[in-house]
Design a protein around this motif. Structure first.
Motif, PDB file in Angstrom:
ATOM      1  N   LYS A 140     -16.031  15.646  24.810  1.00 36.74           N
ATOM      2  CA  LYS A 140     -15.130  14.535  24.764  1.00 36.74           C
ATOM      3  C   LYS A 140     -14.667  14.577  26.295  1.00 36.74           C
ATOM      4  N   VAL A 141     -14.745  12.935  26.835  1.00 30.57           N
ATOM      5  CA  VAL A 141     -14.069  12.881  28.232  1.00 30.57           C
ATOM      6  C   VAL A 141     -13.262  11.475  27.914  1.00 30.57           C
ATOM      7  N   ALA A 142     -11.943  11.532  28.447  1.00 32.03           N
ATOM      8  CA  ALA A 142     -11.005  10.422  28.082  1.00 32.03           C
ATOM      9  C   ALA A 142     -11.018   9.564  29.108  1.00 32.03           C
ATOM     10  N   PHE A 143     -10.858   8.315  29.043  1.00 29.53           N
ATOM     11  CA  PHE A 143     -10.511   7.241  29.903  1.00 29.53           C
ATOM     12  C   PHE A 143      -9.426   6.235  29.406  1.00 29.53           C
ATOM     13  N   PRO A 155     -16.744   6.335  37.370  1.00 29.94           N
ATOM     14  CA  PRO A 155     -17.009   7.685  36.781  1.00 29.94           C
ATOM     15  C   PRO A 155     -18.252   7.665  35.743  1.00 29.94           C
ATOM     16  N   MET A 156     -18.108   6.526  34.779  1.00 25.81           N
ATOM     17  CA  MET A 156     -19.083   6.648  33.792  1.00 25.81           C
ATOM     18  C   MET A 156     -20.484   6.288  34.248  1.00 25.81           C
ATOM     19  N   ASP A 157     -20.702   5.298  35.423  1.00 23.65           N
ATOM     20  CA  ASP A 157     -21.871   5.139  36.027  1.00 23.65           C
ATOM     21  C   ASP A 157     -22.516   6.319  36.561  1.00 23.65           C
ATOM     22  N   LYS A 158     -21.461   7.165  37.288  1.00 31.85           N
ATOM     23  CA  LYS A 158     -21.929   8.683  37.889  1.00 31.85           C
ATOM     24  C   LYS A 158     -22.589   9.341  36.684  1.00 31.85           C
ATOM     25  N   THR A 165     -24.627  12.900  28.982  1.00 26.98           N
ATOM     26  CA  THR A 165     -24.102  12.057  27.780  1.00 26.98           C
ATOM     27  C   THR A 165     -22.852  12.658  27.333  1.00 26.98           C
ATOM     28  N   VAL A 166     -21.734  11.960  27.476  1.00 29.10           N
ATOM     29  CA  VAL A 166     -20.482  12.337  26.859  1.00 29.10           C
ATOM     30  C   VAL A 166     -20.018  11.491  25.752  1.00 29.10           C
ATOM     31  N   ARG A 185      -7.112  18.236  24.465  1.00 30.24           N
ATOM     32  CA  ARG A 185      -7.709  17.333  23.263  1.00 30.24           C
ATOM     33  C   ARG A 185      -8.966  16.883  23.950  1.00 30.24           C
ATOM     34  N   VAL A 186      -9.204  16.938  25.232  1.00 30.98           N
ATOM     35  CA  VAL A 186     -10.343  16.660  25.984  1.00 30.98           C
ATOM     36  C   VAL A 186     -10.906  17.458  26.705  1.00 30.98           C
ATOM     37  N   MET A 187     -12.107  17.783  27.385  1.00 34.24           N
ATOM     38  CA  MET A 187     -12.476  18.400  28.441  1.00 34.24           C
ATOM     39  C   MET A 187     -12.316  17.947  29.878  1.00 34.24           C
TER      40      MET A 187
END
Length: 292
Positions: A140-143, A155-158, A165-166, A185-187
């Motif tokens: 899990k990655v929060a934005f 960052p998602m493009d990277k 895949t996150v 709650r997220v990594m």
């Protein structure tokens, strides 16, 4: 008394969430000077902190420019951006209007905050086992939101280019995303490096940067195409000259205290060409634009 103060602050902020009348939208050239011009601010922080930061600035700019301004903030950055797209904002502080679709709306860049450019970052907690992007596979990655530039698209493009895949989680604003990281709650989170640093300093939170993007100019103060050129010039001049005017510097200092910044941030003139690297990014990004 503290409870009363909290209630008053909440009531003040909810006023700014109200949309403007559809009769006003897209007709700023015909507005009289006694009607307030809605000034939207992208949700990077909570509504309360955003209001505390921008109200002193807008009061000063209104007085010096002769343009009555009222702060407009929706519940989330997505909704504030949608207000701009619908033509409900005469002016807006944002970097969400450089996608191919929104670039056609014709908003004009007037100014930006002074200081170093912004960069997108992917960060983790100091004690996180994550050492590189590959370790985020399946995590899990929060934005803040799916409209954010350095906080999401960059960052998602990277991650996509590195074939990582996150599981993205959207929180509404950047500080809410940081809160998810702080709570475990997220990594990791994708974030604007300035918003991250401001939060960490104010809240005494430590973190570790896994990746940093190239620099981009900070958010722009932009004008709706129907705002007359004379009003655009007056607003830009008032903002750019704030730091050299004792009253303006006092307003900037008051604003800075809301975020516990080490020093006030003024404004400098900017033009559309300063944001050409945003447009170049969108021409080549691997992140789906979904008609943005």
């Amino acid at each position: 008394m503290p409870r009363l103060l909290q209630i008053c602050r909440w009531l003040c902020c909810t006023i700014f969430l109200l949309p403007i009348s559809p009769a006003i939208a897209n007709d700023y050239a015909a507005m009289s000077h006694d009607k307030p011009y809605p000034f939207g601010v992208l949700n990077q922080r909570s509504v309360t902190l955003t209001a505390e930061y921008w109200n002193p600035i807008l009061r000063y700019v209104s007085q010096k420019s002769g343009i009555p301004l009222t702060l407009r903030i929706a519940r989330t950055a997505n909704e504030t951006t949608d207000m701009a797209v619908r033509g409900e904002l005469a002016f807006v502080y944002t970097n969400h209007l450089f996608t191919p679709g929104r670039d056609k709306l014709g908003y004009t860049v007037l100014a930006r905050q002074e200081g170093e450019p912004i960069q997108g970052q992917i960060v983790v907690a100091t004690n996180s086992p994550i050492q590189d992007l590959a370790a985020l596979e399946g995590q899990k990655v929060a934005f803040a939101n799916p409209y954010g530039f350095v906080g999401y698209f960059v960052p998602m493009d990277k991650l996509l280019r590195d074939k990582v895949t996150v599981n993205p989680v959207f929180m509404g604003n950047q500080e809410a995303a940081i809160g998810q990281l702080r709570a475990g709650r997220v990594m990791a989170i994708g974030v604007n490096h300035k918003a991250m640093a401001d939060f960490a300093r104010r809240e005494d939170f430590t973190y570790r940067v896994v990746w940093t993007s190239e620099p981009y100019f900070d958010l722009a103060v932009m004008a709706h195409p129907s705002v007359p050129a004379k009003l655009r010039e007056k607003l830009r001049d008032a903002m750019v000259n704030m730091k050299s005017d004792p009253e303006g510097l006092a307003a900037l200092t008051q604003a800075a205290k809301a975020l516990e910044l080490p020093k006030p941030r003024g404004f400098v003139a900017a033009t559309d060409r300063h944001y050409d690297n945003y447009r170049a990014f969108f021409r080549h990004t691997l992140v789906p634009l979904d008609n943005q």
